[in-house]
Design a protein around this motif. Structure first.
Motif, PDB file in Angstrom:
ATOM      1  N   THR A  55     -59.912   0.559  77.940  1.00  0.00           N
ATOM      2  CA  THR A  55     -60.996  -0.380  78.599  1.00  0.00           C
ATOM      3  C   THR A  55     -61.256  -0.008  80.208  1.00  0.00           C
ATOM      4  OG1 THR A  55     -59.463  -2.268  79.471  1.00  0.00           O
ATOM      5  CG2 THR A  55     -60.481  -2.371  77.168  1.00  0.00           C
ATOM      6  N   ASP A  56     -62.479   0.398  80.473  1.00  0.00           N
ATOM      7  CA  ASP A  56     -63.175   0.578  81.781  1.00  0.00           C
ATOM      8  C   ASP A  56     -62.156   1.695  82.322  1.00  0.00           C
ATOM      9  OD1 ASP A  56     -64.758   0.198  83.696  1.00  0.00           O
ATOM     10  OD2 ASP A  56     -63.481  -1.194  84.841  1.00  0.00           O
ATOM     11  N   THR A  57     -62.186   2.822  81.749  1.00  0.00           N
ATOM     12  CA  THR A  57     -61.534   4.014  82.440  1.00  0.00           C
ATOM     13  C   THR A  57     -62.441   5.169  82.851  1.00  0.00           C
ATOM     14  OG1 THR A  57     -61.083   4.689  80.194  1.00  0.00           O
ATOM     15  CG2 THR A  57     -59.374   3.541  81.383  1.00  0.00           C
ATOM     16  N   HIS A 109     -71.575   7.649  79.334  1.00  0.00           N
ATOM     17  CA  HIS A 109     -71.575   7.667  80.628  1.00  0.00           C
ATOM     18  C   HIS A 109     -71.867   8.843  81.496  1.00  0.00           C
ATOM     19  CE1 HIS A 109     -68.555   4.198  80.672  1.00  0.00           C
ATOM     20  NE2 HIS A 109     -68.134   4.791  79.224  1.00  0.00           N
TER      21      HIS A 109
END
Length: 330
Positions: free
Chosen positions: A280-282, A128
């Motif tokens: 998840t998706d943090t 990310h």
């Protein structure tokens, strides 16, 4: 790690990224309680270290190379790594719960190597990008912050709500900060160590409790949510009893595998009890919380170590003044 309490440094080839992966030159790695647990006990529940394994899974770095199907302009990009590789095909992955993938390959979980090293590979979308304003250390600690983000979502923390957190270690402190960022008006933290109670007051707690002196279960008024970041059975039981009707309990801490819960209270009060296993998706939310100043991760760093002193980093939790240690693999 070559055995319980045993470490060695060895040279290995720099890994080659797969077609959809990136090669990351590691800049900083946070020391997690799970790393310490593997180092001291050789296992966590069913996860057993049976062969030499590199520890460390909280990391940041810079992309040094990319696979054939990854945008080459990403080389040189600073990133925070989400340290997991799900299969993307099983029922849990297809349902969006890739953290529960039964085929998960997670950094520093046997037999997968972790990040106390100079280079790692990861799926490109799990590297990310982070802003230049964020330090390498804070970017590495987006991993435990992701645990806290997941926890607050499961605890249904919202503006004006109240929460009790058991344990003022690193996860407890990050949870306190995240609860504040999510809008909690009352953040109560229990911990038997005075130094940790003092520290968490600097990071968002509005009240602290010494569970060796005060009856946590008699907390008045009761809270909307309880988060256990201690793993201690007495803390879990008393914390559940401090939650009001239809409240939420989230179990985060690693502790005893089985112990008795106040089932009658849970049933009669319709308490929602759940656990947290990774995330998840943090990362987008975590990056925003740090970039906006809502969560301070840099202020939590109390020690820095190189690869030659990873053993000292793993033992740093024995110092009451230690909060979060960082390994810089240079």
């Amino acid at each position: 790690m070559t055995g319980v309490g045993t470490l060695r440094i060895e040279d290995r080839p720099v890994p080659t990224p797969g077609p959809h992966e990136v090669l990351v030159e590691v800049a900083a790695v946070g020391v997690c309680g799970s790393d310490v647990h593997y180092y001291r006990h050789g296992r966590i529940g069913d996860f057993v270290v049976e062969q030499p394994m590199i520890l460390g899974h909280e990391l940041s770095g810079r992309i040094a190379a990319v696979g054939d199907h990854v945008d080459p302009t990403r080389v040189g990009q600073r990133v925070a790594v989400e340290p997991q590789h799900p299969c993307r095909r099983c029922r849990q992955c297809m349902a969006g719960r890739y953290n529960l993938c039964p085929y998960m390959e997670f950094y520093a979980t046997p037999p997968i190597d972790g990040a106390f090293c100079r280079y790692v590979t990861i799926d490109a979308e799990f590297a990310h990008p982070v802003p230049d304003s964020m330090s390498d250390e804070a970017a590495a600690l987006l991993e435990p912050l992701s645990v806290a983000v997941t926890t607050m979502r499961k605890a249904h923390v919202q503006p004006g709500s109240s929460i009790l957190i058991a344990g003022a270690g690193p996860i407890g402190v990050i949870c306190a900060q995240t609860a504040r960022a999510f809008g909690a008006a009352r953040i109560v933290v229990s911990d038997p160590l005075e130094s940790r109670r003092d520290a968490v007051l600097r990071f968002g707690a509005t009240e602290v409790i010494d569970p060796m002196v005060d009856d946590v279960a008699a907390l008045d008024p009761q809270v909307d949510a309880f988060v256990d970041a201690s793993g201690a059975a007495p803390a879990v039981v008393s914390g559940i009893k401090a939650v009001g009707p239809a409240g939420h309990v989230v179990l985060v801490g690693m502790g005893s595998g089985d112990f008795a819960l106040p089932i009658g209270y849970i049933q009669n009060m319709e308490i929602n009890v759940t656990g947290v296993f990774r995330y998840t998706d943090t990362w987008p939310a975590a990056i925003h919380l740090v970039s906006s100043g809502a969560v301070d991760l840099d202020g939590m760093v109390t020690g820095r170590y190189d690869l030659e002193h990873v053993g000292d980093a793993l033992d740093s939790d024995t110092d009451p003044g230690s909060l979060k240690s960082i390994v810089v693999p240079k």
